[in-house]
Design an enzyme around this catalytic site. Structure first.
Site, PDB file in Angstrom:
ATOM      1  N   HIS A 136     -15.775 -15.307  17.486  1.00 12.89           N
ATOM      2  CA  HIS A 136     -15.299 -16.516  16.948  1.00 12.89           C
ATOM      3  C   HIS A 136     -15.743 -17.616  17.975  1.00 12.89           C
ATOM      4  O   HIS A 136     -16.135 -17.366  18.512  1.00 12.89           O
ATOM      5  CB  HIS A 136     -13.969 -16.187  17.832  1.00 12.89           C
ATOM      6  CG  HIS A 136     -13.530 -17.588  17.057  1.00 12.89           C
ATOM      7  ND1 HIS A 136     -12.825 -18.060  18.031  1.00 12.89           N
ATOM      8  CD2 HIS A 136     -11.465 -16.981  16.202  1.00 12.89           C
ATOM      9  CE1 HIS A 136     -11.960 -19.224  16.794  1.00 12.89           C
ATOM     10  NE2 HIS A 136     -11.033 -18.689  16.579  1.00 12.89           N
ATOM     11  N   LYS A 181      -1.408 -14.954  19.312  1.00 12.97           N
ATOM     12  CA  LYS A 181      -1.275 -13.829  18.285  1.00 12.97           C
ATOM     13  C   LYS A 181      -0.756 -12.782  18.575  1.00 12.97           C
ATOM     14  O   LYS A 181      -0.806 -11.466  18.260  1.00 12.97           O
ATOM     15  CB  LYS A 181      -2.574 -13.798  18.357  1.00 12.97           C
ATOM     16  CG  LYS A 181      -3.228 -14.871  17.857  1.00 12.97           C
ATOM     17  CD  LYS A 181      -4.887 -14.643  17.569  1.00 12.97           C
ATOM     18  CE  LYS A 181      -5.895 -15.708  17.660  1.00 12.97           C
ATOM     19  NZ  LYS A 181      -5.736 -17.132  16.715  1.00 12.97           N
ATOM     20  N   CYS A 235     -12.732 -19.824  11.103  1.00  7.34           N
ATOM     21  CA  CYS A 235     -14.006 -20.031  12.720  1.00  7.34           C
ATOM     22  C   CYS A 235     -14.779 -19.235  13.842  1.00  7.34           C
ATOM     23  O   CYS A 235     -15.053 -18.846  14.542  1.00  7.34           O
ATOM     24  CB  CYS A 235     -13.178 -20.623  14.249  1.00  7.34           C
ATOM     25  SG  CYS A 235     -11.248 -21.346  13.930  1.00  7.34           S
ATOM     26  N   ASP A 248     -13.918 -10.242  24.423  1.00 12.89           N
ATOM     27  CA  ASP A 248     -12.907 -11.335  23.029  1.00 12.89           C
ATOM     28  C   ASP A 248     -12.252  -9.772  23.104  1.00 12.89           C
ATOM     29  O   ASP A 248     -12.006  -9.358  22.612  1.00 12.89           O
ATOM     30  CB  ASP A 248     -13.497 -12.206  22.449  1.00 12.89           C
ATOM     31  CG  ASP A 248     -12.390 -12.726  21.845  1.00 12.89           C
ATOM     32  OD1 ASP A 248     -11.170 -12.932  21.199  1.00 12.89           O
ATOM     33  OD2 ASP A 248     -13.367 -13.310  20.820  1.00 12.89           O
ATOM     34  N   GLN A 254      -7.939 -10.117  19.029  1.00 13.19           N
ATOM     35  CA  GLN A 254      -7.566 -10.072  18.113  1.00 13.19           C
ATOM     36  C   GLN A 254      -7.233  -8.075  18.070  1.00 13.19           C
ATOM     37  O   GLN A 254      -6.435  -7.770  18.285  1.00 13.19           O
ATOM     38  CB  GLN A 254      -8.588  -9.560  17.045  1.00 13.19           C
ATOM     39  CG  GLN A 254      -8.654 -11.326  16.567  1.00 13.19           C
ATOM     40  CD  GLN A 254      -7.421 -11.558  15.487  1.00 13.19           C
ATOM     41  OE1 GLN A 254      -6.481 -10.840  15.192  1.00 13.19           O
ATOM     42  NE2 GLN A 254      -7.759 -12.964  15.578  1.00 13.19           N
TER      43      GLN A 254
END
Lengths: 160, 416
Positions: free
Chosen positions: B123, B233, B373, B207, B210
């Site tokens: 991302h 999220k 993104c 990261d 998600q």
């Protein structure tokens, strides 16, 4: 009965999408090539312009073609634009582009007869996020004319 | 593990009762942001109605309650990802967490000759901050390519990874645990171990934007030094994210933002800094948002993250074959649900994602159209944009059918 969605994608727009006019990646010879990108949605458009300078005091749009990767609104609008500006003096084509821009921003309808199928994009004004799609081809034309006037052949623009 | 009862879950999310363009909302954009359960909204209201005060200062009752609520939230988040609470820094979002690491870690720890290894799958939040500090720090940024075609499409090119790691120069490795575009779950722990084996000084950044909302997360098992993720999220509010990491590494890093709260002592000549995590929380933090995130973590924990994952795998088992059976549809990314999350990008032959998104919206189906993104990855997929349907705890099998119906409606619209 007309739904907002029919306004957005009315038959004239879909027709330009399915049967694009003057859509080509080449125009030989051409005077200017501009590349316009809309990074937010990923639309990309190449526009090539041949200027007819038979009358040096009043150069005209001799030929204009576009090609690109974008949604139906952006590609159909570019297609309708090419029909509306071919043969016009550059200054006049610029003025017509301004009339289209004002129409898309809901600031009045001028030169509707000259816009030809471009008038069909009025409905897009109700979808604010799609207005920039309809403007992409016209912005590229305006830039191509400006680039020509500046004596250049190439210009790349990324819209914010 | 209890199976997730989606009808019960849906009742907890007030927004799911609304209609869009006269149709029931089918919300398939949770990878962009999730909806919020009533418990999160209530926790934030309760905080403002009952306990609102600034934290870590003042001796009055409200200040103590606010501080306790804020620190409780930190504890909940730490337990949720099995991290040391001293290493849980609240930020504005995952993006800010990456910026802290770029400016306070990479810019100081890496220099000439060092490689910062990233991937083509990241991302922009995990690309741009490193690029911003790179010219000053002088390190080199390399990217693991993503395989474009074949059975491994949408996964990292591990041969290329090994080749770069073998230089022994990888000083920082950053990778997403789950792609926000194609859903790929990366073998983070394995990659991290290989990076460390080649260079014991290497730092691993993950990261989790998600993965943390959708998979059980254990910071130790991930072999990560740092994990960045966002509250919004994972059923929490916007305005809060998390930088979780090893306290001793955070200790060694200079502060990112300066101001109140992050200091131990200030004179006009200089300042000594507070201990971690406070050193990285300059100014009044997002207190109500932390409380909301704490409530979101409670909600997810009550469902059980194993159940959340099982629910999404079950949805994938419906949605992947259903999409593949629609003529002209190509699904990007791994085909086996076990190797992917529930963010599903697809292409419809001859149709542009923005047109698909617009027509679907009129059917009440909210999907994302665009580059998500992650432009380097989307470009690899051969387009400037994709359409993405992403699923979460409140999505049902019926909604998979609504997605398929909407795609068919879109196709009819453009070919009529």
């Amino acid at each position: 009965m007309s739904s907002p969605l029919d306004d957005l994608y009315q038959e004239i727009i879909l027709d330009h999408y399915r049967k694009p006019r003057h859509r080509a990646g080449e125009l030989e010879p051409h005077d200017v090539h501009v590349h316009h990108a809309n990074p937010l949605c990923g639309d990309e458009l190449d526009l090539r312009l041949r200027v007819d300078s038979t009358d040096p005091a009043a150069p005209r749009v001799g030929a204009v073609v576009y090609d690109g990767d974008g949604c139906s609104i952006s590609m159909a609008s570019a297609s309708a634009m090419t029909e509306a500006v071919t043969g016009r003096e550059l200054a006049d084509a610029d003025d017509l582009g301004e009339a289209f821009r004002l129409m898309m921003h809901g600031e009045g309808l001028k030169r509707e007869d000259d816009l030809l199928d471009g008038v069909a994009f009025q409905g897009v004004a109700k979808f604010p996020v799609r207005v920039k799609c309809a403007l992409l081809g016209w912005m590229a034309l305006k830039d191509a004319i400006g680039t020509y006037r500046d004596g250049n052949q190439e210009h790349r623009v990324t819209h914010e | 593990m209890d199976a997730l009862d989606v009808e019960t879950v849906r009742k907890d999310f007030p927004i799911l009762e609304r209609q869009v363009h006269g149709r029931p909302l089918v919300y398939l954009d949770s990878a962009a942001t999730s909806q919020k359960p009533q418990a999160v909204l209530d926790a934030m209201d309760r905080y403002y109605e009952q306990s609102n005060a600034n934290v870590h200062r003042g001796v009055h009752a409200l200040a103590e309650e606010a501080t306790e609520a804020y620190e409780n939230a930190r504890g909940k988040v730490a337990r949720f990802i099995r991290a040391d609470p001293r290493g849980v820094v609240f930020t504005k979002n995952a993006t800010e967490a990456f910026n802290v690491l770029a400016y306070s870690l990479a810019a100081n720890r890496l220099g000439d000759g060092d490689i910062l290894l990233s991937t083509q799958m990241e991302h922009h939040a995990n690309l741009v901050p490193w690029q911003l500090v790179q010219p000053r720090a002088g390190f080199e940024i390399r990217y693991i390519p993503v395989i474009a075609l074949g059975p491994d499409a949408g996964t990292l090119d591990l041969d290329a990874f090994d080749e770069i790691v073998a230089t022994g120069r990888v000083k920082l490795f950053t990778v997403t645990a789950m792609s926000n575009v194609v859903g790929t779950i990366n073998p983070v722990a394995d990659l991290a171990a290989r990076v460390r084996a080649a260079n014991s000084e290497a730092v691993v950044v993950v990261d989790g934007a998600q993965s943390v909302p959708h998979l059980p997360t254990d910071l130790l098992a991930l072999e990560a030094d740092f994990l960045c993720f966002s509250g919004h999220k994972m059923l929490g509010p916007t305005g809060i994210g998390v930088l979780a990491g090893k306290p001793e590494l955070l200790d060694d890093m200079p502060p990112f933002l300066g101001g109140g709260e992050m200091i131990a002592n200030v004179t006009l000549e200089g300042t000594t800094f507070n201990e971690v995590p406070y050193k990285f929380e300059a100014g009044t933090p997002p207190i109500a948002e932390a409380v909301g995130l704490g409530a979101a973590v409670d909600y997810l924990s009550a469902l059980g993250m194993e159940s959340v994952r099982a629910h999404e795998v079950a949805l994938l088992e419906h949605v992947l074959p259903a999409l593949n059976s629609v003529e002209g549809v190509t699904v990007h990314g791994p085909t086996d649900p076990s190797g992917r999350g529930a963010a599903v990008s697809f292409a419809v032959e001859g149709l542009h994602p923005h047109d698909i998104g617009t027509i679907m919206d009129r059917e009440g189906v909210a999907v994302r159209a665009g580059h998500h993104c992650a432009k380097p990855l989307v470009r690899l997929l051969g387009s400037a944009a994709t359409t993405r349907a992403s699923f979460y705890v409140y999505n049902s099998v019926d909604e998979v059918q609504a997605l398929i119906d909407a795609i068919e409606a879109t196709k009819r619209f453009f070919v009529r």
